[in-house]
Design an enzyme around this catalytic site. Sequence first.
Site, PDB file in Angstrom:
ATOM      1  N   ASP A   1     -15.763   0.010   1.263  1.00  0.00           N
ATOM      2  CA  ASP A   1     -14.655  -0.689   1.635  1.00  0.00           C
ATOM      3  C   ASP A   1     -14.950  -2.056   2.576  1.00  0.00           C
ATOM      4  OD1 ASP A   1     -11.860  -0.798   2.304  1.00  0.00           O
ATOM      5  OD2 ASP A   1     -11.725   0.671   3.842  1.00  0.00           O
TER       6      ASP A   1
ATOM      7  N   SER B   1      -8.130 -11.275   1.351  1.00  0.00           N
ATOM      8  CA  SER B   1      -8.074 -10.691   2.573  1.00  0.00           C
ATOM      9  C   SER B   1      -7.464 -11.430   3.700  1.00  0.00           C
ATOM     10  CB  SER B   1      -9.516 -10.303   3.198  1.00  0.00           C
ATOM     11  OG  SER B   1      -9.614  -9.790   4.445  1.00  0.00           O
TER      12      SER B   1
ATOM     13  N   LYS C   1     -14.411  -2.932   9.586  1.00  0.00           N
ATOM     14  CA  LYS C   1     -14.570  -3.876   8.425  1.00  0.00           C
ATOM     15  C   LYS C   1     -13.515  -5.125   8.353  1.00  0.00           C
ATOM     16  CE  LYS C   1     -10.735  -2.567   5.916  1.00  0.00           C
ATOM     17  NZ  LYS C   1     -10.078  -2.590   4.649  1.00  0.00           N
TER      18      LYS C   1
ATOM     19  N   TRP D   1       0.741  -1.137  -0.111  1.00  0.00           N
ATOM     20  CA  TRP D   1      -0.107   0.050   0.205  1.00  0.00           C
ATOM     21  C   TRP D   1       0.849   1.188   0.223  1.00  0.00           C
ATOM     22  CZ3 TRP D   1      -3.701   2.160  -2.086  1.00  0.00           C
ATOM     23  CH2 TRP D   1      -4.627   3.028  -1.395  1.00  0.00           C
TER      24      TRP D   1
END
Lengths: 335, 335
Positions: free
Chosen positions: B251, B261, B198, B19
Site C-alpha cells: 500500500d 496520489s 503511507k 472507492w
Amino acid sequence: MEYKIGNEARCAVIGYGSWATAIVGLLTANETRVGWYVRNPEVLEGLLTEGRNPRYLSDMEFDRDRIAPSDDLDGIVREADILILATPSAYLKTFLEPLTVSLKDKFVVSAIKGIVPGDYKTIVEYIHDHYGLSYKQIGIFTGPSHAEEVSRGKLSYLTVVCTDPGNARSLGAKFATDYIHLSYSTDLYGIEYAAILKNIYALSVGIAVGLGYGDNFLAVLIANSAGEMRRFLEESYPAERDTLVSGYLGDLLVTCYSVYSRNRRLGLLIGHGCTVKSALNEMTMVAEGYFAADCIRYINARHKVDMPIADMVYKVLYEGASARKCMKELTTKLI
Amino acid sequence: MEYKIGNEARCAVIGYGSWATAIVGLLTANETRVGWYVRNPEVLEGLLTEGRNPRYLSDMEFDRDRIAPSDDLDGIVREADILILATPSAYLKTFLEPLTVSLKDKFVVSAIKGIVPGDYKTIVEYIHDHYGLSYKQIGIFTGPSHAEEVSRGKLSYLTVVCTDPGNARSLGAKFATDYIHLSYSTDLYGIEYAAILKNIYALSVGIAVGLGYGDNFLAVLIANSAGEMRRFLEESYPAERDTLVSGYLGDLLVTCYSVYSRNRRLGLLIGHGCTVKSALNEMTMVAEGYFAADCIRYINARHKVDMPIADMVYKVLYEGASARKCMKELTTKLI
C-alpha cells in the site's frame, strides 16, 4: 590477510561504461590521480584527447591531470592499491583476462551488481576464489544509483561495504562529495546478494507489466520481492541487518520502478509475448537479471529458501515455461 | 461483545466516491442486495434511474436489483448487519451526523485510510469510542487499491482485518471475485496506522519531487519510510507482523509511486514553492496526509518513536518551515 586502507592508497577503476565513468567522476573530486583501465580504443582516445568519454555520460568533462586512462591493465594494477571493478558482470572475466600482475596486496572493490556467468559465483566470491584474496581485502560500492543522476550531481545514497568498518570509512572518503550520502555496512554477503536479487525482481516486474497487470499488483509484487529478498538473506546467511534502507530496499525500488532498467525491459518483452531468445536478441546489452536468475536457482538448491518470485523468473527464462501461466500461478503465492 | 459474521449478514456501504463505488461493485457479485447510503442527490438519481454513479467510475453499470441506494441513513443502517465506511475521512462525521439508529449490534468495517480530523483518532478508534463498539465488532478493508483498477477488474490484493480470523474469512467471502486476491490479518492497529502513515510518506515524496530530487533519492526516501513505518508500529504496538506484504509495504508503494496520489500532488505543489494554504486551495479534495501528519505528530508525542520523515512533513505543513531546508535536513538522517 589484514588490510588497512590508508589515506594515500591509490585508486584505479576497471571499466568504461556509465557507472565506471560516474565513479571516476566521484574519485577525481578527492584523488589527485585516478588510474582507469579502458580497453575500448574510441573511449580511451576521447579521454586522452578531450577528457570525455564519447560513449557514456559524454557530458562529463574530466580534469585530465587527475585521470590516467590506459589500456595497459598490468600497468594500471601495478600503480594502484585499490581496484574498483565497474564492468558489466558478464564481461568481468574478459576484462581481467590480460592481467598477469598479482592482486595479492590489493584491495578490490566491486561496483558490479551481478554474478559471474557460468561460475555460479558472485563477484566477491569470484575475486576471493579466483585471485585468492581474503574477504578482508574485498569491498562493495553500491546503492540506488542511476549513473546519469550521480553524474549530474543529484543527491544519491551509496553504501560502502567492508568487513572492517575502518576500511569502509577510509574507502568512503574517496567517494565523498556534497551530493553523495555515504552509508556504511559490514554485510558483504547481504548487500551483494540484495544487488543481485533485485535484478531478478525487476525482471519479474517487467513480465507483469508486459502481461498487462496494473499498479496495484506491481506494488504487491515488489513488496513481496522485498520480503523474499529478506527471507533469502536471513535463511542463507543470518546476520544483524536491516533491509529497509538504501542499500537493500532502496536499490530494489529504484530498479523495479525504473522504466530504463534493462532487466525490466527484458521482462517487458517477454511479457509482451517475445520468446526469451528473441527478447535477448533485442537487447543491446544482456540484462544482469538473466544470469542472476540461473545463479540464484543454483545457489538456492543448497539453501532451499522459499522463493516463488525468483523461481517464476527462472522457469520463464530457462525452462521455456509460459510467462502468462507462471505469473498467474505466482499470484496465488503472494500475500 | 463477541460478534460472529454469518453468511446471511446484510451489507451496506456509506459513501459515494470511487472507492465506495468499486466496493459496491465487488459486493454485488456475491450479495443479492447491497444497501448504499448516498447523500448526493445527483449520484443517487443516477444510481436509481440508470444504475450508474455519474460522478465516480461512471463506466460501471450496476444490476439495479442488487443495489439499494438511498439517502435515508437510518433506513440503510436498520436494514444492514455490516456497515462499510468508505467516505473521505474528513467527511465521515458529516456523513454519519443524521444517524439516530444504534450501531450496537452492527459490525462496522472501515475502508477509509485516514483519521478523523480534530479528534486525533483513527477511524477504528473513533467508531470504538464514539459509538461504543467493541474492537471485535470493527474490521478494516484495505490494500494497494486504485479504485479505477479494481473497477476495471485488474488483479488487486486486498486485506481483510478482524480481531477474529473467522470473521475476517466470512467478511472476505463477500468481497471475493476472481480478480481480487484476499489476504487476512488480525492486526487492526498495525494495518490501520500503516494506511495512515503511507499518506504522510506520499506527501514527503511529492515534496522531494517538487524540489527536484531524483529517482535515486526517492527510492531511499521510500525505503526509509518503510523502515519508519515498521519502527512506529513495533514501538507503539508490538505484535507479530510482517510489514513486507501487500497490506503494509504494498500500500505504501502504490501510493508513493502513483503520480495520481492526492497526497503526492499536495507535496509536489509545496515542493514547487506554493504556500501550504495556496496548495490546499488548489486541491479539489483535501489530501488525507494533511490531517494524518498532524494526528501522527500528536499520537507520537506519547510514543516518542524516531520519525524524521513524518516530522519533516509536519513542520512543513503546520509550522511554516521551509520545505527546501527541512528536506535538506532530513537527507542527513536517512540511511
